[in-house]
Write a protein that holds these residues in place. Sequence first.
Motif, PDB file in Angstrom:
ATOM      1  N   UNK A 121      -8.713  -4.408  -3.207  1.00  0.00           N
ATOM      2  CA  UNK A 121      -8.173  -3.160  -2.680  1.00  0.00           C
ATOM      3  C   UNK A 121      -8.499  -1.845  -3.114  1.00  0.00           C
ATOM      4  N   UNK A 122      -8.970  -1.919  -4.447  1.00  0.00           N
ATOM      5  CA  UNK A 122      -9.498  -0.615  -4.701  1.00  0.00           C
ATOM      6  C   UNK A 122     -11.087  -0.286  -4.630  1.00  0.00           C
ATOM      7  N   UNK A 123     -11.640  -1.229  -4.303  1.00  0.00           N
ATOM      8  CA  UNK A 123     -12.933  -1.138  -3.661  1.00  0.00           C
ATOM      9  C   UNK A 123     -12.932  -0.483  -2.152  1.00  0.00           C
ATOM     10  N   UNK A 176     -10.110   0.562  -0.322  1.00  0.00           N
ATOM     11  CA  UNK A 176      -9.465   1.872  -0.315  1.00  0.00           C
ATOM     12  C   UNK A 176     -10.433   3.194  -0.680  1.00  0.00           C
ATOM     13  N   UNK A 177     -11.035   3.174  -1.824  1.00  0.00           N
ATOM     14  CA  UNK A 177     -11.966   4.183  -2.403  1.00  0.00           C
ATOM     15  C   UNK A 177     -13.381   4.137  -1.886  1.00  0.00           C
ATOM     16  N   UNK A 178     -13.932   3.238  -1.590  1.00  0.00           N
ATOM     17  CA  UNK A 178     -15.645   3.155  -1.124  1.00  0.00           C
ATOM     18  C   UNK A 178     -15.340   2.866   0.167  1.00  0.00           C
ATOM     19  N   UNK A 179     -14.541   2.309   1.241  1.00  0.00           N
ATOM     20  CA  UNK A 179     -14.744   2.264   2.493  1.00  0.00           C
ATOM     21  C   UNK A 179     -13.701   3.114   3.131  1.00  0.00           C
ATOM     22  N   UNK A 180     -12.653   2.414   3.581  1.00  0.00           N
ATOM     23  CA  UNK A 180     -11.448   3.429   3.984  1.00  0.00           C
ATOM     24  C   UNK A 180     -10.224   2.625   4.034  1.00  0.00           C
ATOM     25  N   UNK A 181      -9.112   3.657   4.034  1.00  0.00           N
ATOM     26  CA  UNK A 181      -7.686   3.038   3.930  1.00  0.00           C
ATOM     27  C   UNK A 181      -7.243   1.937   4.857  1.00  0.00           C
ATOM     28  N   UNK A 182      -7.508   2.041   6.129  1.00  0.00           N
ATOM     29  CA  UNK A 182      -7.305   1.221   7.088  1.00  0.00           C
ATOM     30  C   UNK A 182      -7.747  -0.324   6.852  1.00  0.00           C
ATOM     31  N   UNK A 201      -5.238  -3.298   6.262  1.00  0.00           N
ATOM     32  CA  UNK A 201      -5.423  -4.718   7.137  1.00  0.00           C
ATOM     33  C   UNK A 201      -5.925  -5.765   6.114  1.00  0.00           C
ATOM     34  N   UNK A 202      -6.740  -5.671   5.471  1.00  0.00           N
ATOM     35  CA  UNK A 202      -7.253  -6.652   4.420  1.00  0.00           C
ATOM     36  C   UNK A 202      -6.084  -7.173   3.709  1.00  0.00           C
ATOM     37  N   UNK A 209     -13.940 -10.589  -1.782  1.00  0.00           N
ATOM     38  CA  UNK A 209     -13.095 -10.363  -3.215  1.00  0.00           C
ATOM     39  C   UNK A 209     -11.597 -10.743  -2.543  1.00  0.00           C
ATOM     40  N   UNK A 210     -11.028 -10.037  -1.786  1.00  0.00           N
ATOM     41  CA  UNK A 210      -9.768 -10.350  -1.103  1.00  0.00           C
ATOM     42  C   UNK A 210      -9.731 -11.807  -0.584  1.00  0.00           C
TER      43      UNK A 210
END
Length: 306
Positions: free
Chosen positions: A105-107, A109-115, A119-120, A55-56
């Motif tokens: 970004x929501x997917x 940050x919330x479902x994978x990790x903030x880093x 970076x994305x 998506x990004x």
Amino acid sequence: MELIREYLQLTKPRVVALLVFCAVIGMFLAVQVAPPAIGIPPWRALVFGTLGIWMASGSAAAFNHLIDERIDKLMVRTARRPLATGKLTVHQALLFAVVLGIASMLVLALLVNVLTAVLTFGGLIGYALVYTRYLKRATPQNIVIGGLAGAIPPVLGWTAVTGELHAFALQLCLIIFVWTPPHFWALAIFRRDDYARAGVPMLPVTHGVVYTRWQVFFYTILLVLVTLLPAITGMSGLIYLGGALVLDIGFLYYAIRLLNPPDELFPMKVFKYSIVYLMALFAFLLLDHWLVDPLVQQGLLLHRVI
């Protein structure tokens, strides 16, 4: 269906597919350093990481269409894009790009990790704004400087699994970074009249075709050296090394032949080979990981027993 097809074209599906493929390879290779190293990335990182990165990447591509609307109308290669033909409006494309970018970004940050999300986001901004809006129009070294944004997907795949940066992931990034100039300049040689008409200072336009051919050759030599790093550092083994050497010989052949090409279409043959080259190179990385890495073999055996 026609409208959906036009929105899909905004995401540059073929380009994005290659980027996501490299990101997924990064996920599988990251298992080497991510306990318990069972050979398969955690399903959450694999599914949502792939979705978020796709998506990004699609959002960045849509922003690229928006910023390049004027020059796309002047170039044969891009004249049939949705905005250039008027099949989508600027407002439709902008809303699509923004929604897709926020969702990614929501997917992540919330479902994978903030880093991975951070970076994305950096990669999205780097491609959509820094490269497309500024570098592309400012310098003939645009594709070199801006290539980092397109080289980041395997790093994103790696961090999606491990949650941290690793030297091995940066090697994958470096390979794509060095691959990008000879890949794109081959296309730019063939499409130099397009870029000249649109006023884009691509290397063949500003420095001539002969100079660009030599730059393709020099960068190909550098690429050959960089692709040896995974084997030298122990990231991969003999299967990857053998495959990489065969692919490198092929790329060197095309780069040398490009110095005195048999016809005007030859640069496109170099361009097409470079795409196959990158896909095959990363496929060899994955194959080597599955067949050679002792941690993977032990992990799979344990997984079967359980």
